[in-house]
Motif scaffolding. Structure first.
Motif, PDB file in Angstrom:
ATOM      1  N   PRO A   1       0.830  -1.212   0.000  1.00 24.99           N
ATOM      2  CA  PRO A   1       0.000   0.000   0.000  1.00 24.99           C
ATOM      3  C   PRO A   1       0.861   1.256   0.000  1.00 24.99           C
ATOM      4  N   ARG A   2       0.317   2.325  -0.534  1.00 27.41           N
ATOM      5  CA  ARG A   2       1.053   3.592  -0.569  1.00 27.41           C
ATOM      6  C   ARG A   2       1.260   4.123   0.846  1.00 27.41           C
ATOM      7  N   THR A   3       2.308   4.874   1.033  1.00 27.56           N
ATOM      8  CA  THR A   3       2.598   5.426   2.354  1.00 27.56           C
ATOM      9  C   THR A   3       1.626   6.565   2.671  1.00 27.56           C
ATOM     10  N   ALA A   4       1.490   6.866   3.975  1.00 27.37           N
ATOM     11  CA  ALA A   4       0.598   7.952   4.395  1.00 27.37           C
ATOM     12  C   ALA A   4       1.195   9.290   4.000  1.00 27.37           C
ATOM     13  N   ARG A   5       0.336  10.262   3.708  1.00 30.08           N
ATOM     14  CA  ARG A   5       0.823  11.583   3.344  1.00 30.08           C
ATOM     15  C   ARG A   5      -0.205  12.628   3.778  1.00 30.08           C
ATOM     16  N   THR A   6       0.254  13.841   3.928  1.00 32.36           N
ATOM     17  CA  THR A   6      -0.593  14.944   4.347  1.00 32.36           C
ATOM     18  C   THR A   6      -0.776  15.898   3.183  1.00 32.36           C
ATOM     19  N   ILE A   7      -2.006  16.294   2.959  1.00 32.54           N
ATOM     20  CA  ILE A   7      -2.307  17.221   1.871  1.00 32.54           C
ATOM     21  C   ILE A   7      -2.434  18.617   2.458  1.00 32.54           C
ATOM     22  N   SER A   8      -1.713  19.551   1.880  1.00 28.72           N
ATOM     23  CA  SER A   8      -1.752  20.935   2.353  1.00 28.72           C
ATOM     24  C   SER A   8      -2.962  21.656   1.762  1.00 28.72           C
ATOM     25  N   LEU A   9      -3.667  22.425   2.596  1.00 26.42           N
ATOM     26  CA  LEU A   9      -4.812  23.188   2.114  1.00 26.42           C
ATOM     27  C   LEU A   9      -4.426  24.592   1.672  1.00 26.42           C
ATOM     28  N   LYS A  10      -3.170  24.930   1.805  1.00 25.60           N
ATOM     29  CA  LYS A  10      -2.706  26.233   1.363  1.00 25.60           C
ATOM     30  C   LYS A  10      -2.707  26.257  -0.173  1.00 25.60           C
TER      31      LYS A  10
END
Length: 160
Positions: free
Chosen positions: A135-144
């Motif tokens: 599975p793909r690694t976890a990541r955070t999406i920026s809302l900026k």
């Protein structure tokens, strides 16, 4: 009214020549040498009625066990009920192609042999088994500069 149960019943599209593949059969079909033990795919060519295998063998893969002037003998395993029966079919060379089913396997065997050789010289241990895609690694999406959008259905309207 019933339908016919002839030898070529239901082969209207199966035995058809491909798009832009009509006309004279390529010479490479006749010049390709076949040897005993070759893995071949049976793919019926509707333009040649001689030496045509039965429709149940169209699309099957087998092993060459006999080579004659214009034809080859192919061993195929046909499923009958709950078992597989060995069938020996004599097919003209217009109706067979060399199979590409083992290409990837042979390539992998050669790569693994090379990896083994390099690992032995380096004195390291190497895993040669294929691993499933993880599975793909976890990541955070920026809302900026990336504001969320609300998607709604477009209301149906009648304009006459």
């Amino acid at each position: 009214m019933g339908h016919s149960h002839g030898l070529r019943a239901g082969t209207r599209y199966a035995f058809q020549r491909g798009f832009k593949k009509r006309g004279m059969i390529a010479l490479s079909t006749y010049l390709r040498p076949y040897k005993v033990g070759d893995i071949v795919d049976i793919r019926v060519n509707g333009a040649v009625q001689k030496g045509m295998p039965h429709k149940v063998y169209h699309g099957k893969t087998g092993v060459v066990y006999n080579v004659t002037g214009r034809a080859v003998g192919v061993i195929i395993y046909k499923k009958v009920g709950n078992r597989y029966l060995e069938k020996r079919v004599n097919v003209r060379i217009e109706h067979i192609n060399l199979s590409r089913s083992r290409e990837e396997f042979v390539r992998r065997v050669k790569e693994n042999a090379e990896k083994k050789r390099t690992a032995k010289t380096d004195g390291t241990h190497i895993h040669l088994k294929r691993q499933p895609l993880m599975p793909r690694t976890a990541r955070t999406i920026s809302l900026k500069d990336n504001l969320p959008e609300t998607i709604t259905a477009i209301p149906y309207e009648t304009t006459i």
